[in-house]
Design an enzyme around this catalytic site. Structure first.
Site, short mmCIF file in Angstrom:
data_model
loop_
_atom_site.label_atom_id
_atom_site.label_comp_id
_atom_site.label_asym_id
_atom_site.label_seq_id
_atom_site.Cartn_x
_atom_site.Cartn_y
_atom_site.Cartn_z
N SER A 70 47.02 27.21 12.22
CA SER A 70 47.85 26.95 11.16
C SER A 70 49.00 27.90 11.32
O SER A 70 48.69 29.20 11.82
CB SER A 70 47.07 27.14 9.75
OG SER A 70 47.91 27.28 8.83
N TYR B 270 41.59 32.41 4.20
CA TYR B 270 41.91 31.24 5.12
C TYR B 270 42.82 31.65 6.33
O TYR B 270 42.56 31.31 7.38
CB TYR B 270 42.66 30.25 4.29
CG TYR B 270 43.15 28.94 4.99
CD1 TYR B 270 42.21 28.04 5.52
CD2 TYR B 270 44.51 28.64 5.29
CE1 TYR B 270 42.59 27.28 6.37
CE2 TYR B 270 45.06 27.81 6.15
CZ TYR B 270 44.04 26.81 6.62
OH TYR B 270 44.55 25.70 7.33
#
Length: 258
Positions: free
Chosen positions: A138, A151
Site C-alpha cells: 500500500s 495498518y
C-alpha cells in the site's frame, strides 16, 4: 490461449475485491488459478464464473492468519508459478483508540500470513529456478497517515520483507513485485472505515479495482519491481521521503481525512 497459459497462480484474499478481479483476469489469460480466502461460498461463486467463461479454477478455503496451514494448502495445490499475496485488511483508528486485538489480527493476516504463504512456495520455486511473488502492499507502507498507525505498520513490514527477499533471490529466476496502491473502491472500507468519513473525503480520488487488477496482471511473470498507483500519490510519497517535516506541515489537514 493467452500470455499466462498453463501457469499456476495462487491468489489469496480472492473472495472479493481486488483478489476476485485478479482471478478473472489471470484465468482469462489462460492461467490455472487457485483461490484462497475464508469465505468458501464466495470462492465457489468466483470459480463458477471462471469455469463458465472457459477458464480453470480450484478453490482452497484458508484463513491466512492460520500460518501453520499455509504449507498444507500449498501441498494440496501443488507447484505454484506465481503467488499473489493479496489477503489483507485494515482498521482506521487512532493509536490511543486502537485495540491490541486489532493489532494482532492485522499483523497475523497482513504480515505473518503473507510470509507463511511465501515460505510455503519458495522451496518449489527455488527448485524450478523460476517464479514470481507479488505482494499487495500500500502507499500507506511508504507514507503513514493519522488513524492508520497499525495498518501502516503492517504495510511497512510487507515492503521491508519484500525488498530484502528480492535481493536474496537475485539470480534465482524468481521475481518479487510489490504493489502500492492508494485507496481502491472495494469492500475494504466496510471494515476500515465503518463511519464512512474517509470514503466521503477521498471518494473522488479512489482507484478503480478493475484498472488496478489490469496493471497487476500485466506485470505477472515480469521483473517489475514496484507498481505504484496513482502516480500523483506516489509522487507525494517520494516527496515525503525526501522532506518529511515539510510534507507533514504542508499536507497535515489532507493526511487527517479519515
Amino acid at each position: 490461449m493467452g500470455r499466462l497459459t498453463d501457469k499456476r497462480i495462487w491468489i489469496t484474499g480472492a473472495s472479493g475485491g481486488l483478489g476476485e478481479r485478479l482471478a478473472y483476469l489471470c484465468a482469462a489469460e489462460g492461467a490455472h488459478v487457485f483461490l484462497s480466502a475464508r469465505r468458501e461460498d464466495r470462492l465457489q461463486e468466483v470459480k463458477k464464473t471462471i469455469i463458465g467463461r472457459g477458464g480453470r479454477c480450484d478453490v482452497f478455503p484458508f484463513d491466512v492468519s492460520n500460518i501453520e496451514e499455509a504449507e498444507d494448502v500449498r501441498r494440496l495445490i501443488g507447484p505454484v508459478d506465481v503467488l499473489i499475496n493479496n489477503a489483507g485488511f485494515g482498521i482506521f483508528e487512532t493509536a490511543a483508540d486502537s485495540s491490541l486485538e486489532d493489532m494482532k489480527a492485522m499483523f497475523e493476516v497482513n504480515v505473518y500470513g503473507l510470509i507463511a504463504c511465501t515460505k510455503a512456495c519458495l522451496p518449489v520455486m527455488l527448485h524450478a529456478n523460476s517464479g514470481h511473488i507479488i505482494n499487495i502492499a500500500s502507499q500507506a507502507g511508504k507514507l503513514a497517515t493519522p488513524k492508520s498507525s497499525l495498518y501502516s505498520a503492517t504495510k511497512h513490514a510487507v515492503l521491508g520483507y519484500s525488498n530484502a527477499l528480492r535481493m536474496e533471490l537475485a539470480g534465482t529466476g524468481i521475481s518479487v513485485t510489490t504493489v502500492n496502491p492508494g485507496p481502491i473502491q472495494t469492500d475494504f472500507f466496510t471494515i476500515a472505515d465503518k463511519e464512512g468519513g474517509y470514503v466521503k473525503s477521498v471518494g473522488r480520488w479512489m482507484l478503480d479495482a478493475d484498472s488496478v487488477a489490469e496493471r497487476i496482471t500485466a506485470a505477472v511473470l515480469t521483473n517489475k519491481r514496484e507498481i505504484n498507483l496513482p502516480r500523483w500519490m506516489n509522487a507525494g510519497t517520494k516527496l515525503y521521503q525526501l522532506f518529511p517535516s515539510f510534507v507533514e506541515k504542508l499536507a497535515g489537514r489532507v493526511l487527517k481525512k479519515k
